[in-house]
Design a protein around this motif. Structure first.
Motif, short mmCIF file in Angstrom:
data_model
loop_
_atom_site.label_atom_id
_atom_site.label_comp_id
_atom_site.label_asym_id
_atom_site.label_seq_id
_atom_site.Cartn_x
_atom_site.Cartn_y
_atom_site.Cartn_z
N GLY A 204 -4.23 8.74 1.09
CA GLY A 204 -3.85 7.34 1.05
C GLY A 204 -3.62 6.79 2.44
N ALA B 21 0.85 -1.18 0.00
CA ALA B 21 0.00 0.00 0.00
C ALA B 21 0.90 1.24 0.00
N SER C 58 -6.54 1.94 0.08
CA SER C 58 -5.90 1.37 -1.10
C SER C 58 -4.85 0.39 -0.64
N TYR D 215 -10.75 -0.22 6.05
CA TYR D 215 -10.28 1.14 5.82
C TYR D 215 -10.92 2.03 6.89
#
Length: 468
Positions: free
Chosen positions: A73, A10, A77, A58
């Motif tokens: 981010g 990631a 992701s 998340y």
């Protein structure tokens, strides 16, 4: 001193913002050559393993993805690192590869098959970081669960999940059951195959495990939870435990507690390897190292810290009263998720008397630190001194390095710190490492590729009923 590196497939690790800095190359995390370079770098430097954190979740605030998480981010992701393992195994020959997988998503049969296959493909260099889940509210919604499974129930599920996996790895194929005699045309000895029967509270299984015994049979079992339930699970089952240290005293207490619990389970407490997270910023001079650390800290904000913490705990720190102790502020919310998600990241702030700092003090500590462990900054001698001191004062067996700028931080550590640790006798020269079959379990100090005799999984072959 055992060394591993904590990574994710990631943009960045550790609950902080760093991917956009010029010294970071983690924007290339979707490229296989990026990871091959990291794995080879660490192997050449003598690291024990490369560790991948992972999860399906998340951050969520008020039930949805915060815009700041997408923009930055921030724990949003990510690829499935398990699919990288065969590629990295093919590109290396010695380094261990540890991957995270949750006991709250897949059935144990699927998990056992996957890790049994990876142990073959890596030549016995695979480890399983056992987690009960992360960002559980988001994961529950993604997988269509009606509600989030309570914290302690998740550990009940994890215990049974791992037990069934070990029954499959250890109990179906006797040693010598795999024959592969091409002249006689005999592949396996049916008299040495045993049917696995399991009828538990959370899982059922009846039948044969189709993956032949791999070099380790059971992958090296890692675990990272430091809640009371997590420590008990680790003491009974894990072979390597990952702690996130806040202070040396807190880490030392956790190490002592884990070893005491392991002894209570009839295990050799020293067989339990305990590693603590450390973020090391090193340069040729201490001044340069501190300048680089300052650059990183200038990228961090209260919003970054709050979003990351929400992803781990379900708690939006910015929505809480700032001048109230964390425990009191959480109690006031009445939010049923409190204590059911990321309990380790709540407990880490508890003082010896059970009290907690003010919410704004928690935010200040998280800003620039995130969910990382100890912060170590300096020139090579200063860094080596600090790492040695942490080993002596806490009783840990080594460190998981959590880079702020990846892989640049790894490169500097390998170039500047590893030679100094070798000079001090804290790391063996590669030619001095014990010889053996080269499995991860042996690399971590075991005398055999197999589970230790006092591990509960070692006796699971006993009592299984042979089919023929």
């Amino acid at each position: 001193m055992h060394l591993g590196v904590f990574e994710v497939a990631a943009p960045q690790v550790g609950g902080t913002l760093s991917w956009s800095h010029p010294f970071s190359a983690s924007v290339h995390h979707r490229e296989v050559d990026h990871w091959i370079g990291v794995a080879r770098l660490l192997e050449d430097a003598g690291f024990d393993f490369l560790f991948f954190a992972d999860g399906y979740g998340y951050p969520t605030v008020d039930g949805d993805l915060p815009p700041a998480a997408a923009r930055g981010g921030l724990n949003f992701s990510g690829l499935d690192p398990m699919l990288l393992v065969p590629v990295l195994a093919h590109a290396t020959s010695r380094i261990g590869l540890v991957v995270t997988a949750s006991t709250g998503v897949d059935h144990p049969v699927a998990m056992a098959r996957r890790f049994g296959t990876l142990d073959h493909l890596t030549g016995g260099r695979i480890g399983w970081n056992i987690v009960t889940g992360a960002s559980q509210d988001a994961v529950a919604a993604l997988f269509g669960h009606r509600e989030m499974t309570p914290h302690d129930v998740r550990y009940e599920i994890a215990r049974e999940h791992v037990e069934l996996c070990m029954k499959l790895w250890e109990g179906c194929w006797e040693d010598g059951a795999l024959v592969e005699d091409t002249a006689a045309g005999v592949y396996a000895d049916p008299g040495r195959l045993h049917r696995v029967e399991h009828a538990g509270t959370h899982f059922r299984s009846s039948g044969y495990f189709t993956v032949p015994p791999s070099p380790q049979r059971t992958p090296v079992l890692f675990q990272a939870g430091t809640s009371a339930a997590g420590r008990e699970f680790a003491a009974s089952t894990a072979e390597c435990v990952f702690l996130q240290g806040t202070t040396p005293g807190h880490a030392a207490a956790n190490v002592a507690d884990l070893r005491g619990r392991a002894a209570a389970h009839g295990r050799d407490p020293r067989s339990l390897k305990v590693l603590v997270g450390a973020t090391v910023t090193v340069a040729a001079t201490g001044e340069l190292a501190r300048e680089r650390r300052a650059e990183f800290e200038r990228m961090q904000t209260d919003e970054v810290a709050s979003v990351i913490y929400a992803g781990n705990t379900g708690i939006d720190l910015l929505a809480l009263p700032q001048d109230v102790p964390l425990a009191e502020a959480l109690a006031r919310t009445g939010d049923p998720r409190v204590g059911q998600m990321g309990q380790s990241n709540i407990d880490r702030f508890r003082r010896p008397d059970g009290s907690t700092p003010l919410v704004r003090e928690v935010l200040a500590e998280l800003r620039g630190r995130g969910t990382r462990g100890f912060t170590v900054v300096g020139d090579p001698l200063e860094v080596a001194d600090q790492l040695e001191d942490l080993v002596e004062t806490t009783g840990v067996d080594g460190f998981l390095l959590e880079a702020i700028f990846s892989p640049g931080d790894h490169e500097l550590f390998c170039e500047l710190v590893v030679p100094e640790l070798r000079r001090r006798g804290r790391l063996p020269r590669e030619e001095d490492r014990p010889t053996g079959s080269g499995t991860l379990r042996e690399r971590l100090g075991a005398t055999s590729p197999r589970l230790a005799a006092d591990h509960p999984g070692a006796g699971l072959a006993a009592g299984l009923v042979a089919t023929r």
